[in-house]
Write a protein that holds these residues in place. Structure first.
Motif, PDB file in Angstrom:
ATOM      1  N   VAL A   1      49.139  63.714  24.230  1.00  0.00           N
ATOM      2  CA  VAL A   1      50.501  63.394  23.797  1.00  0.00           C
ATOM      3  C   VAL A   1      50.992  62.167  24.562  1.00  0.00           C
ATOM      4  CG1 VAL A   1      52.843  64.240  23.492  1.00  0.00           C
ATOM      5  CG2 VAL A   1      50.918  65.848  23.363  1.00  0.00           C
ATOM      6  N   PRO A   2      50.975  60.980  23.956  1.00  0.00           N
ATOM      7  CA  PRO A   2      51.499  59.781  24.628  1.00  0.00           C
ATOM      8  C   PRO A   2      53.018  59.741  24.577  1.00  0.00           C
ATOM      9  CG  PRO A   2      50.609  59.212  22.472  1.00  0.00           C
ATOM     10  CD  PRO A   2      50.367  60.674  22.649  1.00  0.00           C
ATOM     11  N   THR A   3      53.637  59.085  25.549  1.00  0.00           N
ATOM     12  CA  THR A   3      55.094  59.074  25.657  1.00  0.00           C
ATOM     13  C   THR A   3      55.748  58.070  24.711  1.00  0.00           C
ATOM     14  OG1 THR A   3      54.806  57.594  27.566  1.00  0.00           O
ATOM     15  CG2 THR A   3      55.239  59.919  28.021  1.00  0.00           C
ATOM     16  N   TRP A   4      57.033  58.320  24.445  1.00  0.00           N
ATOM     17  CA  TRP A   4      57.837  57.410  23.625  1.00  0.00           C
ATOM     18  C   TRP A   4      58.284  56.209  24.459  1.00  0.00           C
ATOM     19  CZ3 TRP A   4      60.365  62.599  23.636  1.00  0.00           C
ATOM     20  CH2 TRP A   4      61.186  62.785  24.749  1.00  0.00           C
ATOM     21  N   PHE A   5      59.017  55.300  23.851  1.00  0.00           N
ATOM     22  CA  PHE A   5      59.512  54.092  24.505  1.00  0.00           C
ATOM     23  C   PHE A   5      60.325  54.452  25.745  1.00  0.00           C
ATOM     24  CE2 PHE A   5      63.065  50.876  24.602  1.00  0.00           C
ATOM     25  CZ  PHE A   5      62.306  49.843  25.134  1.00  0.00           C
ATOM     26  N   THR A   6      59.887  53.981  26.887  1.00  0.00           N
ATOM     27  CA  THR A   6      60.462  54.191  28.225  1.00  0.00           C
ATOM     28  C   THR A   6      60.427  55.654  28.673  1.00  0.00           C
ATOM     29  OG1 THR A   6      62.814  54.522  27.636  1.00  0.00           O
ATOM     30  CG2 THR A   6      62.042  52.231  27.862  1.00  0.00           C
ATOM     31  N   GLY A   7      59.847  56.542  27.875  1.00  0.00           N
ATOM     32  CA  GLY A   7      59.803  57.955  28.231  1.00  0.00           C
ATOM     33  C   GLY A   7      58.730  58.259  29.256  1.00  0.00           C
ATOM     34  N   THR A   8      58.835  59.425  29.901  1.00  0.00           N
ATOM     35  CA  THR A   8      57.881  59.834  30.929  1.00  0.00           C
ATOM     36  C   THR A   8      57.243  61.172  30.558  1.00  0.00           C
ATOM     37  OG1 THR A   8      59.499  61.083  32.230  1.00  0.00           O
ATOM     38  CG2 THR A   8      59.310  58.708  32.677  1.00  0.00           C
TER      39      THR A   8
ATOM     40  N   TYR B   1      40.863  67.222  20.329  1.00  0.00           N
ATOM     41  CA  TYR B   1      41.188  67.965  19.115  1.00  0.00           C
ATOM     42  C   TYR B   1      42.302  67.253  18.348  1.00  0.00           C
ATOM     43  CZ  TYR B   1      42.784  71.600  15.960  1.00  0.00           C
ATOM     44  OH  TYR B   1      43.151  72.291  14.830  1.00  0.00           O
ATOM     45  N   ALA B   2      43.305  66.751  19.089  1.00  0.00           N
ATOM     46  CA  ALA B   2      44.430  66.109  18.407  1.00  0.00           C
ATOM     47  C   ALA B   2      45.118  65.090  19.300  1.00  0.00           C
ATOM     48  CB  ALA B   2      45.445  67.160  17.938  1.00  0.00           C
TER      49      ALA B   2
ATOM     50  N   PRO C   1      38.032  56.078  16.161  1.00  0.00           N
ATOM     51  CA  PRO C   1      38.044  56.929  14.964  1.00  0.00           C
ATOM     52  C   PRO C   1      37.169  58.179  15.058  1.00  0.00           C
ATOM     53  CG  PRO C   1      36.765  54.934  14.594  1.00  0.00           C
ATOM     54  CD  PRO C   1      37.480  54.740  15.886  1.00  0.00           C
ATOM     55  N   ASP C   2      36.126  58.144  15.894  1.00  0.00           N
ATOM     56  CA  ASP C   2      35.226  59.293  16.010  1.00  0.00           C
ATOM     57  C   ASP C   2      35.603  60.243  17.146  1.00  0.00           C
ATOM     58  OD1 ASP C   2      33.337  58.526  13.930  1.00  0.00           O
ATOM     59  OD2 ASP C   2      32.777  56.885  15.270  1.00  0.00           O
ATOM     60  N   PHE C   3      36.691  59.948  17.831  1.00  0.00           N
ATOM     61  CA  PHE C   3      37.008  60.662  19.070  1.00  0.00           C
ATOM     62  C   PHE C   3      38.029  61.781  18.883  1.00  0.00           C
ATOM     63  CE2 PHE C   3      38.519  61.034  23.512  1.00  0.00           C
ATOM     64  CZ  PHE C   3      37.297  61.041  24.173  1.00  0.00           C
ATOM     65  N   VAL C   4      38.703  61.801  17.732  1.00  0.00           N
ATOM     66  CA  VAL C   4      39.804  62.744  17.523  1.00  0.00           C
ATOM     67  C   VAL C   4      39.661  63.440  16.171  1.00  0.00           C
ATOM     68  CG1 VAL C   4      42.316  63.044  17.588  1.00  0.00           C
ATOM     69  CG2 VAL C   4      41.280  61.081  18.743  1.00  0.00           C
ATOM     70  N   ASP C   5      39.924  64.757  16.147  1.00  0.00           N
ATOM     71  CA  ASP C   5      39.862  65.514  14.894  1.00  0.00           C
ATOM     72  C   ASP C   5      41.123  65.358  14.055  1.00  0.00           C
ATOM     73  OD1 ASP C   5      37.335  66.548  15.455  1.00  0.00           O
ATOM     74  OD2 ASP C   5      38.141  68.303  16.483  1.00  0.00           O
ATOM     75  N   LYS C   6      42.296  65.468  14.696  1.00  0.00           N
ATOM     76  CA  LYS C   6      43.554  65.444  13.961  1.00  0.00           C
ATOM     77  C   LYS C   6      44.562  64.545  14.678  1.00  0.00           C
ATOM     78  CE  LYS C   6      42.985  70.111  12.066  1.00  0.00           C
ATOM     79  NZ  LYS C   6      43.623  71.425  11.804  1.00  0.00           N
ATOM     80  N   ILE C   7      45.320  63.783  13.892  1.00  0.00           N
ATOM     81  CA  ILE C   7      46.312  62.870  14.458  1.00  0.00           C
ATOM     82  C   ILE C   7      47.629  63.018  13.703  1.00  0.00           C
ATOM     83  CG2 ILE C   7      46.908  60.459  14.924  1.00  0.00           C
ATOM     84  CD1 ILE C   7      43.966  59.841  15.234  1.00  0.00           C
ATOM     85  N   VAL C   8      48.720  63.154  14.462  1.00  0.00           N
ATOM     86  CA  VAL C   8      50.048  63.316  13.859  1.00  0.00           C
ATOM     87  C   VAL C   8      51.010  62.297  14.456  1.00  0.00           C
ATOM     88  CG1 VAL C   8      51.922  64.905  13.311  1.00  0.00           C
ATOM     89  CG2 VAL C   8      49.597  65.798  13.634  1.00  0.00           C
ATOM     90  N   PRO C   9      51.159  61.120  13.839  1.00  0.00           N
ATOM     91  CA  PRO C   9      52.190  60.184  14.287  1.00  0.00           C
ATOM     92  C   PRO C   9      53.561  60.687  13.834  1.00  0.00           C
ATOM     93  CG  PRO C   9      50.464  59.104  12.982  1.00  0.00           C
ATOM     94  CD  PRO C   9      50.359  60.570  12.751  1.00  0.00           C
TER      95      PRO C   9
END
Length: 328
Positions: free
Chosen positions: A60-67, A139-140, A159-167
């Protein structure tokens, strides 16, 4: 039994709230523009347990300026990355003031800090997962706003490293409206020579587009404007203009297509994808995400209320139900 379940749930929530801040020291890191980020470090927090075959890791990467501290709620059992099921890695994106940033760099402080990109953020996250955590597959990946932009980048960078992605309320490429808005903030900071006072204007502008006009009209009385703007300006002085500007630049230049046709890029995406957009978003225009989602034949969840970019809060139950169903 109900009482025992409640106690277990409470303990999970407490653990999420106080997960330890960790760092991965990468060292001098070559950025995609040819510059070198010296003594690069990536902050992160983990929740839950990695299973035996390491197949339940969710980034889970952070949002703009988020921690990662602010984003830890996603690992709660009631949220999208349930840490009773998944090993959740909440990572601090470059430039957020925790990972390597203008404000905390020793040798490249403030204006000396090199220009980073969304791809650089994703590349360092990949190094964290692969080299430090010794995980060979995710996994995601899912993130909100700038975290959604990073999620789109993960589709094509690995592209081969993740099963599911939810932007979530992110974009594969900034629209002209997005660029106009983000550049306006950046220009105010640069023309004000990065003075802390400039953040009062920048943050007010940020709040203007964070919500819709109808939401603001319904929730802030005109007679209460003085108190409203006072609170915004007080909060603005806590922000670092150099960190804010460096992540702005990353978003302004964000483009997963890099001159190629979206149809061509879509064929390279191997993960299963679900896309969440806010149709009244004044912060990140949803159209590019919708168009790319249609090319991928991905399910698209539309949050339609008047909370704008903050629709993930106002329509959180709807969003969580779709995402949890997709991930599970």
């Amino acid at each position: 039994m109900k009482k025992i379940f409640s106690i277990v749930l409470l303990l999970c929530l407490v653990k999420s709230a106080f997960a330890q801040q960790k760092f991965y020291q990468i060292g001098d890191y070559p950025l995609e523009n040819g510059q070198v980020l010296k003594d690069c470090k990536i902050g992160y927090r983990t929740f839950g347990k990695l299973n035996g075959d390491k197949s339940n890791a969710v980034l889970v990467p952070t949002w703009f300026t988020g921690t990662s501290q602010q984003k830890s709620f996603v690992a709660n059992p009631s949220d999208i990355a349930d840490s009773t099921k998944y090993f959740v890695i909440v990572v601090d994106a470059l430039g957020n003031g925790v990972s390597s940033s203008p404000s905390n760099s020793i040798s490249q402080k403030d204006k000396l800090f090199p220009t980073i990109s969304i791809r650089d953020m994703v590349n360092t996250e990949y190094k964290l997962v692969k080299e430090s955590l010794k995980i060979n597959h995710l996994y995601a990946v899912t993130g909100i706003s700038m975290g959604g932009m990073q999620s789109f980048q993960w589709m094509v960078s690995y592209p081969d490293f993740v099963d599911k992605i939810v932007p979530i309320i992110g974009s594969p490429k900034q629209s002209s409206y997005d660029k106009l808005y983000w550049n306006l903030q950046l220009n105010i900071i640069e023309r004000g020579q990065y003075a802390n006072e400039t953040m009062k204007t920048v943050y007010a502008l940020h709040q203007l587009n964070l919500w819709t006009p109808s939401f603001r009209e319904e929730n802030t009385q005109s007679d209460d404007y003085a108190n409203y703007i006072k609170k915004i300006e007080e909060d603005a002085l806590k922000l670092n203009p150099y960190d804010w500007a460096i992540q702005l630049k990353a978003m302004i230049n964000h483009d997963i297509f890099q001159g190629k046709k979206p149809e061509e890029i879509a064929t390279k995406v191997k993960a299963k994808v679900m896309i969440v957009v806010a149709t009244q978003d004044h912060m990140v225009n949803p159209q590019a995400a919708i168009r790319f989602g249609k090319l991928l034949k991905a399910p698209i969840v539309e949050l339609t209320g008047n909370c704008g970019h903050m629709a993930t809060s106002c329509e959180g139950d709807k969003m969580r139900a779709h995402i949890k169903g997709f991930l599970d």
